[in-house]
Design a protein around this motif. Structure first.
Motif, PDB file in Angstrom:
ATOM      1  N   UNK A 147       0.856  -0.849  -0.417  1.00  0.00           N
ATOM      2  CA  UNK A 147       0.086   0.283  -0.035  1.00  0.00           C
ATOM      3  C   UNK A 147       0.544   1.125  -0.025  1.00  0.00           C
ATOM      4  N   UNK A 148       1.685   0.746  -0.916  1.00  0.00           N
ATOM      5  CA  UNK A 148       2.609   2.416  -0.193  1.00  0.00           C
ATOM      6  C   UNK A 148       2.876   3.402  -1.320  1.00  0.00           C
ATOM      7  N   UNK A 149       2.594   4.576  -1.173  1.00  0.00           N
ATOM      8  CA  UNK A 149       1.491   5.337  -1.075  1.00  0.00           C
ATOM      9  C   UNK A 149       0.333   5.747  -2.308  1.00  0.00           C
ATOM     10  N   UNK A 150      -0.107   4.884  -1.473  1.00  0.00           N
ATOM     11  CA  UNK A 150      -1.655   3.844  -1.871  1.00  0.00           C
ATOM     12  C   UNK A 150      -1.746   3.132  -2.915  1.00  0.00           C
ATOM     13  N   UNK A 151      -0.462   2.592  -3.317  1.00  0.00           N
ATOM     14  CA  UNK A 151      -0.476   2.049  -4.424  1.00  0.00           C
ATOM     15  C   UNK A 151      -1.770   0.780  -4.297  1.00  0.00           C
ATOM     16  N   UNK A 152      -2.310   0.268  -5.953  1.00  0.00           N
ATOM     17  CA  UNK A 152      -2.945  -0.738  -5.981  1.00  0.00           C
ATOM     18  C   UNK A 152      -3.092  -1.435  -6.523  1.00  0.00           C
ATOM     19  N   UNK A 153      -1.686  -1.789  -7.009  1.00  0.00           N
ATOM     20  CA  UNK A 153      -1.941  -2.897  -7.651  1.00  0.00           C
ATOM     21  C   UNK A 153       0.447  -2.716  -7.796  1.00  0.00           C
ATOM     22  N   UNK A 154       1.227  -3.735  -7.599  1.00  0.00           N
ATOM     23  CA  UNK A 154       2.246  -3.820  -7.494  1.00  0.00           C
ATOM     24  C   UNK A 154       2.598  -4.355  -8.387  1.00  0.00           C
ATOM     25  N   UNK A 155       4.125  -4.319  -9.098  1.00  0.00           N
ATOM     26  CA  UNK A 155       4.985  -5.057 -10.134  1.00  0.00           C
ATOM     27  C   UNK A 155       6.116  -5.385 -10.632  1.00  0.00           C
ATOM     28  N   UNK A 156       6.062  -6.869 -10.279  1.00  0.00           N
ATOM     29  CA  UNK A 156       7.699  -6.978 -10.060  1.00  0.00           C
ATOM     30  C   UNK A 156       8.487  -7.236 -11.446  1.00  0.00           C
TER      31      UNK A 156
END
Length: 202
Positions: A147-156
């Protein structure tokens, strides 16, 4: 925080390893994708207009475009936006114009604002430019989201970065940034009907 010796738009490794990004072990990738959600395509105002001329823009080269799927609030849309954002970094380096990155990045994204955008603006103000900018994502998966900075998806993603050279207004090479490759996390936030970059980590 001191300036890094290489431009951070295509030398992302230097940015993420030493300036403005916290070092964390990358979590294990999420194997299953959440159920897709549908949403309206972003308005024209949400998509940046890229410059078509610049010190390293060759004849026939065209600005990056966001695929239609990248305009949807889905995992596939997040993947497409990550590709688009990396291409936008390259184009900002080629044109020495950070306007599009500003439009695609949250103000809370420290790497985006304090490194990528600030470095472009700094070098452009000194009439310097970069040659040879090219980065490419070769593999990507959904990752765990804190949820960093309100992120809704994280891509590696695995990112390959080409060599590039900083050139003075007189045309002499000031320094060369050696290309590299590595795994990065791109934190994306769906906001106002379109994706924004919320954070970048290595």
């Amino acid at each position: 925080m001191g300036r890094k010796v290489a431009f951070l738009a295509t030398a992302l490794t230097l940015v993420l390893m030493g300036a403005g990004c916290s070092k964390k072990n990358s979590p294990e990738p999420v194997k299953s994708s959440p159920a897709p959600t549908t949403s309206a395509a972003p308005t024209a105002a949400a998509l940046p207009t890229f410059p078509t001329t610049g010190p390293d823009i060759k004849p026939g080269e065209t600005p990056p475009t966001l695929a239609a799927v990248g305009q949807t609030n889905t995992p596939a849309g997040a993947f497409a936006f990550a590709d688009f954002y990396v291409a936008a970094i390259d184009w900002a380096s080629k044109s020495m114009n950070s306007a599009a990155l500003k439009q695609l990045s949250l103000t809370a994204c420290k790497t985006c604002q304090e490194n990528l955008i600030a470095e472009i603006d700094h070098d452009a103000a000194q009439n310097r430019h970069w040659m040879g900018s090219h980065s490419q994502i070769t593999f990507r998966v959904l990752d765990q989201n804190d949820g960093t900075n309100g992120a809704t998806e994280v891509i590696r993603a695995h990112l390959n970065i080409a060599d590039e050279s900083l050139v003075s207004s007189a045309g002499s090479v000031i320094r060369t940034a050696t290309g590299a490759s590595g795994v990065y996390q791109f934190y994306l936030k769906w906001q106002g009907g379109h994706w924004m970059m919320a954070a970048i980590r290595h």
